[in-house]
Design a protein around this motif. Structure first.
Motif, mmCIF file in Angstrom:
data_model
loop_
_atom_site.group_PDB
_atom_site.id
_atom_site.type_symbol
_atom_site.label_atom_id
_atom_site.label_comp_id
_atom_site.label_asym_id
_atom_site.label_seq_id
_atom_site.Cartn_x
_atom_site.Cartn_y
_atom_site.Cartn_z
ATOM 1 N N ASN A 239 0.794 -1.235 0.000
ATOM 2 C CA ASN A 239 0.000 0.000 0.000
ATOM 3 C C ASN A 239 0.821 1.277 0.000
ATOM 4 O O ASN A 239 0.697 2.091 -0.905
ATOM 5 N N VAL A 240 1.594 1.484 1.041
ATOM 6 C CA VAL A 240 2.438 2.677 1.116
ATOM 7 C C VAL A 240 3.871 2.266 0.804
ATOM 8 O O VAL A 240 4.470 1.496 1.548
ATOM 9 N N GLY A 241 4.393 2.758 -0.303
ATOM 10 C CA GLY A 241 5.752 2.403 -0.690
ATOM 11 C C GLY A 241 5.754 1.286 -1.708
ATOM 12 O O GLY A 241 6.350 1.399 -2.755
ATOM 13 N N LYS A 242 5.044 0.206 -1.392
ATOM 14 C CA LYS A 242 5.000 -0.955 -2.280
ATOM 15 C C LYS A 242 6.405 -1.367 -2.678
ATOM 16 O O LYS A 242 6.762 -1.424 -3.851
ATOM 17 N N GLU A 243 7.231 -1.651 -1.672
ATOM 18 C CA GLU A 243 8.608 -2.017 -1.952
ATOM 19 C C GLU A 243 9.158 -2.942 -0.875
ATOM 20 O O GLU A 243 8.706 -2.932 0.266
ATOM 21 N N VAL A 244 10.127 -3.744 -1.320
ATOM 22 C CA VAL A 244 10.859 -4.596 -0.380
ATOM 23 C C VAL A 244 11.885 -3.708 0.295
ATOM 24 O O VAL A 244 12.714 -3.090 -0.369
ATOM 25 N N VAL A 245 11.810 -3.625 1.615
ATOM 26 C CA VAL A 245 12.682 -2.682 2.314
ATOM 27 C C VAL A 245 13.795 -3.337 3.125
ATOM 28 O O VAL A 245 14.775 -2.676 3.454
ATOM 29 N N GLY A 246 13.629 -4.604 3.464
ATOM 30 C CA GLY A 246 14.663 -5.195 4.296
ATOM 31 C C GLY A 246 14.614 -6.701 4.341
ATOM 32 O O GLY A 246 13.741 -7.335 3.735
ATOM 33 N N ILE A 247 15.564 -7.257 5.072
ATOM 34 C CA ILE A 247 15.674 -8.707 5.225
ATOM 35 C C ILE A 247 15.467 -9.075 6.692
ATOM 36 O O ILE A 247 16.008 -8.419 7.590
ATOM 37 N N VAL A 248 14.669 -10.105 6.897
ATOM 38 C CA VAL A 248 14.381 -10.587 8.246
ATOM 39 C C VAL A 248 14.762 -12.062 8.346
ATOM 40 O O VAL A 248 15.043 -12.707 7.340
ATOM 41 N N GLU A 249 14.742 -12.553 9.580
ATOM 42 C CA GLU A 249 15.104 -13.936 9.842
ATOM 43 C C GLU A 249 14.092 -14.508 10.834
ATOM 44 O O GLU A 249 13.651 -13.812 11.736
ATOM 45 N N VAL A 250 13.743 -15.771 10.631
ATOM 46 C CA VAL A 250 12.803 -16.426 11.543
ATOM 47 C C VAL A 250 13.514 -16.701 12.864
ATOM 48 O O VAL A 250 14.542 -17.376 12.898
#
Length: 137
Positions: free
Chosen positions: A55-66
DNA sequence: GCCAACGTTGGC
DNA sequence: GCCAACGTTGGC
């Protein structure tokens, strides 16, 4: 190791909020969709994921880990809903927009492009590499 | 078990 | 703010 993509509206839960949780991470709660839940149940500790702002930005911003395996979602008493915990690993030097993902033929089959409604998605290793490359990693 | 009605997501 | 796509619910 498997790869995933987590969608969130930044107005509800943003990358900055995720980062603020630090190494402890945070429950990825609120998912009320079977496919998304099943994806979370399949996750293992250390699996990597993209953090996507819808919705806002519509972009991949970072990497996460489980950081925690699937467990009951604390925001509901309904036993159907489980979720994992995730923690922020690092931001993308350059966010990758949905527009860019759509424009890249290597990502034509990506769930982000083809199944916009799914909030927790699997990502193939090939797709993972392309997004990382576009993101300046 | 089908399907119409309804609700939600998310791009535009 | 609109609407298309999709998922879920509930009557039959």
């Amino acid at each position: 190791m498997a790869y995933w993509l987590f969608k969130s509206e930044p107005d509800t839960w943003s990358w900055d909020q995720q980062v603020a949780k630090g190494a402890a991470g945070e429950e990825w709660n609120g998912v009320r969709n079977y496919q998304a839940r099943n994806n979370m149940r399949a996750m293992k500790i250390g699996d990597r994921g993209f953090f996507y702002h819808s919705n806002v930005g519509k972009e991949v911003v970072g990497i996460v880990e489980v950081s925690a395996l699937s467990h009951p979602d604390s925001t509901t008493d309904d036993p159907r809903w489980d979720c994992v915990d995730i923690r922020a690993v690092k931001p993308l030097p350059r966010p990758v927009t949905l527009e860019e993902a759509k424009a890249d033929p290597r990502l034509a089959e990506m769930a982000l492009v083809k199944n916009t409604r799914l909030s927790v998605q699997p990502v193939t290793e090939a797709e993972w590499r392309v997004i990382c490359e576009l993101g300046g990693l």
